[in-house]
Design an enzyme around this catalytic site. Sequence first.
Site, short mmCIF file in Angstrom:
data_model
loop_
_atom_site.label_atom_id
_atom_site.label_comp_id
_atom_site.label_asym_id
_atom_site.label_seq_id
_atom_site.Cartn_x
_atom_site.Cartn_y
_atom_site.Cartn_z
CD GLN A 155 -3.10 6.48 -3.48
OE1 GLN A 155 -3.23 6.41 -4.20
NE2 GLN A 155 -3.08 6.78 -2.00
CE1 TYR A 188 -5.23 -3.88 5.79
CE2 TYR A 188 -3.14 -4.00 5.55
CZ TYR A 188 -3.95 -4.16 5.18
OH TYR A 188 -4.38 -4.57 3.49
CG ASP A 199 -5.12 -0.91 -2.72
OD1 ASP A 199 -5.54 -2.82 -2.63
OD2 ASP A 199 -4.92 -0.63 -1.72
NE ARG A 230 -4.36 -1.51 1.75
CZ ARG A 230 -5.24 -1.25 2.18
NH1 ARG A 230 -5.76 -1.60 3.40
NH2 ARG A 230 -6.46 -2.16 2.05
CB SER A 246 -8.45 -0.18 -1.73
OG SER A 246 -7.56 -0.12 -0.86
#
Length: 381
Positions: free
Chosen positions: A131, A230, A134, A126, A137
Amino acid sequence: MTGLLVIAIPKELAPGEQRVATVPDVVRNLKKSGCEVRVEHDAGAMAYYTDAAFTAAGATIVSDRDALLAGARIVLAVQPPTVAEAEQLPEGTIVIGFMNPAGNIEAIKKMRDRKITAFALELVPRISRAQSMDALSSQATAGGYVAVILGAEHCPKFLPMLTTAAGTIRPSTVLILGAGIAGLMAIATAKRLGALVEAYDVRRAAGEQVRSLGAKFLELEINAEGQGGYARELTAEEKIKEQEMVSAAVARADIIITTAAIPGRKAPVLVTKETVATMKPGAVIIDMAAETGGNCELTQAGRTVQAHGVTIIGPKNLPAKVPFHASQMYAKNLQSFLTLLVDKNGVLVTEYTDEILTASLLVHGGQVRHQPTKDLLEKTP
């Protein structure tokens, strides 16, 4: 077509899976990069991408799985390969998709033995340049949306405030536990439906994002920010304080959506069976962590159960409930990932030195490259 890099998209065979690993718009872009794209017959049918649409984008539709994979250098998938699917892959094939390393050990062994190269999208780091790749996500976004729709479907109340000739109806209260990607999407969706929304996350930094979406953030003097965005696991004392505050919020909620997860660990219990007993009759819990043990103590994965007048739903694979857009986002993730593997002339890179490729490389050259998976494999008889 001879000499072109062949990319194959098989039909997903896992029960309940309606997504497909690519979509016609992405096929067009892959074709521009000099690749041949093969799509298995009806691979996109459940996501409402027809064979005709793929053909119009330049893909070749193939009915036979062996013919699909013959000569293919890259296979794009959504679900992890099974042992049987791994056996079908020709030696040296590159497979990209979700791999579920901890829960798919036998298939990983098979890919290792057949010298398959496997990239696990859940291992993509991440970082800012990753991005667009990802997939965790993008699919969590889809899942958060579906969770709210599912909660509204089972809730016996209106979500928005209504002023009618029969009187004023107060808005329902939706509580989101866990304000990660899925949680934030759930907050935004519940707000759009007119509900009063409260949210809690052990990461205090999440409060700003929650409030920016118009929801109330439940504050507790705990900072449990962990690595990679996280949350870390709470101490015993912190868990007691958290439970007291969460229990009070749970008791006043009409819909609760839980999203809390710790990578590689059982989901933390946020709603105990005793707390469920304090909830309003007709309240609904949507437990997005059902597949990893559940955030509610009474959750049963894949089932809807009733307790004390409360409906507890343990859904599996929520992104597959909106397969059209979930596939679209996933396909874009894969397209971005492929830019690291395939140059503008459709030629594969020979060294996986990019930090994103290094982090997500699960199996290569007859070896398991991901150390936690390798450790787990060595412990497995």
